[in-house]
Design a protein around this motif. Structure first.
Motif, short mmCIF file in Angstrom:
data_model
loop_
_atom_site.label_atom_id
_atom_site.label_comp_id
_atom_site.label_asym_id
_atom_site.label_seq_id
_atom_site.Cartn_x
_atom_site.Cartn_y
_atom_site.Cartn_z
N GLU A 166 122.93 94.37 -52.66
CA GLU A 166 121.58 94.87 -52.96
C GLU A 166 120.55 94.23 -52.03
O GLU A 166 119.69 94.92 -51.48
N ARG A 194 127.15 100.65 -60.15
CA ARG A 194 126.29 101.15 -61.23
C ARG A 194 127.00 102.21 -62.07
O ARG A 194 126.85 102.25 -63.30
N GLU A 232 129.31 100.35 -64.34
CA GLU A 232 128.58 99.70 -65.43
C GLU A 232 128.11 100.72 -66.47
O GLU A 232 128.16 100.47 -67.68
N GLU A 233 127.65 101.87 -65.98
CA GLU A 233 127.20 102.92 -66.89
C GLU A 233 128.35 103.45 -67.73
O GLU A 233 128.21 103.72 -68.93
#
Length: 791
Positions: free
Chosen positions: A118, A161, A164-165
């Motif tokens: 990131e 992501r 994680e979702e």
């Protein structure tokens, strides 16, 4: 009420006193900071970077705006190989406005290598936005690299992501009702055993046929035995090896469900995989379903990537049988890499069981084989009749022509997974690439006719049309890592050949040895080829090495009287050459500079000879060879790093150990196989080396090593190449024949010095031509594929 003049004077005095105290305190802080800086500098200069790091961190805290202090922290971080320390130093420089544009680019590389995706994405995007204003070299290539890194970071972040979702949604789907959650929480809090509640009739939902599709709410309670829970946490005894193995097995089963974690990596020895190699393996496993063309630039480790993939499949039980096909000269290299780095002890066509004619050889579960042996009439049916879970083909550009036996063999193999490895997938024509992709995934590029019409320009078979469409199709089966993306920057290396005139005694020794070799060759009609080759190589190392072999020959007996007499004569001459000119040249090199020096030798007898010589001349040294225990090897490397100037080592050369703190090496003798020379150089000219590498090659004037160096150094500049490129060049010349056999045949078969010169000149011309062809191929691949991670 206005202050009186006396009060104002008193207030000014107080303010001045405060300012003086603050100034003194500031000076004390600064003095303390500079003390820490001097302390760090001292430890850095005596090669104790760990202690230096502690001091420099304190110095930076106290002197956050001093550029010289921050720069020292960066150098210490570089010495330790600590990316985080270097990043911290860059951040500090940026705060005080002293960060250069080159550092900004390097920071992006540090961040991607540290897997800080990131932050790397944000930093790279900021850098790209102002790229035209940057003052850095090679801007075009670096812009491409930044774009590739941004795309890669976005992909990794999106996958993370999404994962994680997915976990969050799964957790919510199993979330109990609010009332039940509160009950569970209460039970967890009370740590007690309340009776199971009985729901009142009003709380039970009525059964409705329309609502029957929805599951009825089920009361859930959580009971914890407080005493047993506390007791389990209080136990400090180990569970025992059986339960430990069971726990490990459970983790393996859990990770086997996906390829997010590579379970083979903890088992690697003498090697550290790089991030791009791991990502390549994951991509092949997850997206390519085990069928891929690995086309990294030379020297980036395609072999390691392929073996990570194979090991992962083996550990997960998805591969039980495998065949690895390589050119003949690379068979032993693959076998050694698999054993030393991946703990895979597999037979090969270089193994005694194959050479003995064992009929069960091809029935082994995993085999490394010469593709030349595999395609022979004797073995063809044995290999093509069985099924393999995985096939790996190294130097796959040898399959480029569909009419060759190489292509037909690999095409005929029954295989579930297949990896093709080559740094040059296209050499002369785009149809070569089509043939390779068809082996991997038939139909991916449609028919040959369709491929020509859609992607090949008339008049130029190497320049594709519809590039984006082709790129998209290839990206589904092909991965090409580049040095720019991997962030690999290694200082240059320089070689010096030191030709040493032999003494009178040495000249007599070489001449008498040559007589013995011709005698052996004439009497045994080629059956003594290996013995002759060994004696010649040993003569290039030291008379002591030759003497050891001649002693064994005399002990074995069964020689003709004339031959035995000649053997003893040469043996006696070995003993007259103790302090050779090579020894004196080495001593001069050691005394001329206090820098550390690695001395490579091939034979143990030469190692012992040098140890005696260095000890007699009061040179600090340690020995390193395969006969030592791991503890002794570690102690030797540590001693060399701390307080010893010279490391004398055999071919094993500290493999798997960090010796990049040394930047000078001597080839006291010269392997006839150029790839062995590369392996020696690769011990110090590798990632982590910060200085220019100096290579000194010793050879006797007029010796076979002198001819070899002339070809490798003067004709093709081998010592200036990237590690791995010499393999590509030799593969175009030697075919299935060893380079060492070629030079030995020339030496022994030449009747006169003039004939020998001509033969070596022809070999040099072949190598030069092969290098020119390789350079053209490399330029073509660069034009076709560029610097893209997925292509």
């Amino acid at each position: 009420m206005a202050k009186s003049k006396a009060e104002k004077r008193k207030q000014k005095r107080k303010q001045k006193q405060v300012q003086v105290r603050l100034a003194k305190a500031g000076k004390a802080v600064a003095d303390k900071g500079w003390f820490y800086y001097e302390d760090a500098l001292y430890y850095y200069e005596i090669a104790d970077p760990s202690q230096a790091l502690k001091s420099i961190k304190n110095a930076v805290k106290l002197l956050p705006k001093e550029e010289v202090v921050i720069l020292l922290m960066g150098r210490i971080g570089q010495e330790l190989g600590d990316a985080q320390v270097q990043l911290d130093a860059m951040d500090c420089l940026e705060k005080i406005g002293k960060m250069t544009d080159s550092m900004r680019y390097e920071r992006v590389i540090f961040l991607i290598n540290s897997r800080k995706y990131e932050r790397c994405l944000k930093t790279a995007e900021d850098l790209l936005q102002n790229f035209t204003l940057l003052k850095i070299d090679d801007k075009r290539r670096k812009r491409t690299t930044i774009k590739d890194i941004i795309a890669y970071c976005k992909e990794v972040i999106a996958e993370t992501r999404e994962r994680e979702e997915s976990i969050r949604r799964m957790a919510e789907s199993y979330k109990p009702q609010d009332g039940l959650a509160e009950a569970g929480a209460k039970h967890m809090t009370d740590m007690a055993d309340p009776p199971t509640p009985t729901p009142e009739p009003s709380t039970v939902p009525p059964v409705d046929s329309k609502a029957s599709e929805k599951p009825a709410s089920v009361p859930v309670t959580v009971n914890i035995d407080k005493d047993a829970f506390v007791k389990a946490l209080a136990v400090t005894e180990t569970a025992g090896p059986d339960l430990y193995e069971l726990a490990l097995m459970s983790h393996k089963i859990r990770f086997a469900e996906s390829f997010e974690t590579l379970i083979c990596l903890p088992g690697l020895t003498e090697i550290q995989s790089f991030w791009y190699q791991e990502e390549t393996a994951k991509k092949v496993l997850k997206q390519f379903r085990g069928r891929a063309l690995l086309s990294d630039e030379v020297g980036l480790g395609k072999t390691i990537e392929a073996l990570i993939i194979l090991s992962e499949y083996l550990r997960r039980g998805m591969v039980k049988t495998a065949l690895i096909l390589t050119p003949t000269p690379l068979v032993s290299q693959w076998q050694t890499e698999m054993a030393s780095k991946f703990n895979l002890n597999v037979p090969s066509t270089d193994s005694p069981e194959f050479k003995s004619g064992d009929n069960n050889f091809w029935e082994q579960k995993v085999v490394v084989a010469s593709i030349n042996q595999a395609k022979s009439k004797k073995n063809w049916d044995l290999i093509t009749s069985r099924e393999y879970d995985m096939v790996i083909v190294d130097e796959a550009h040898h399959l480029k022509n569909k009419s060759t036996l190489n292509f037909k063999l690999v095409n005929a193999l029954k295989k579930k997974f297949i990896l093709l490895l080559t740094a040059t997938p296209v050499e002369n024509n785009l149809m070569e690439l089509y043939n390779l992709i068809t082996l991997l995934k038939p139909g991916q590029l449609e028919t040959a006719t369709s491929f020509r019409e859609r992607f090949m320009k008339r008049g130029d078979p190497t320049d594709p049309q519809n590039r984006e469409m082709l790129k998209n199709l290839l990206s589904q089966v092909m991965i090409r890592n580049t040095r720019a993306l991997a962030g690999i920057h290694i200082p240059p290396r320089f070689a010096t050949t030191i030709r040493i005139a032999p003494t009178k005694d040495e000249a007599a020794f070489y001449e008498r040895l040559q007589t013995l070799l011709h005698l052996l060759n004439d009497q045994n009609k080629g059956r003594s080829k290996l013995m002759i080759k060994n004696l010649l190589a040993q003569a290039g190392s030291s008379p002591r090495a030759v003497e050891a072999t001649l002693e064994r020959m005399i002990d074995n007996g069964s020689w003709l009287l004339e031959t035995e007499k000649e053997i003893k004569a040469v043996r006696n001459l070995c003993r007259t050459t103790v302090d050779t000119p090579k020894n004196m040249a080495l001593l001069k090199l050691v005394k001329a500079d206090s820098e550390k020096l690695i001395v490579f030798v091939k034979y143990t007898a030469t190692l012992e000879h040098l140890a005696e010589f260095l000890e007699w001349n009061n040179v600090s040294f340690v020995l390193f060879h395969g006969g030592m225990s791991n503890e002794k090897k570690d102690a030797a490397i540590e001693g060399f790093k701390e307080n010893v100037q010279v490391l004398v080592t055999t071919e094993i050369g500290g493999e798997g150990r960090n010796i990049q703190f040394c930047s000078r090496m001597v080839n006291y003798d010269l392997p006839w196989n150029p790839m062995k020379i590369e392996q020696r150089i690769g011990r110090i000219h590798r990632i982590g080396q910060e200085k220019e590498v100096q290579i000194y090659n010793f050879c006797a004037q007029g010796s076979i090593e002198d001819y070899i160096l002339d070809i490798l150094d003067r004709k093709i500049n081998m010592f200036e190449m990237v590690i791995g490129e010499i393999d590509m060049i030799l593969g175009r010349v030697t075919g299935e024949k060893e380079f060492s056999d070629m030079v030995c045949d020339i030496w022994v078969g030449s009747q006169t010095p003039e004939e020998r010169d001509q033969s070596f000149a022809k070999l040099g011309t072949k190598l030069k031509r092969a290098k020119t062809g390789y350079v053209k191929t490399k330029e073509l691949d660069g034009k076709l594929f560029g610097d893209s991670y997925e292509l």
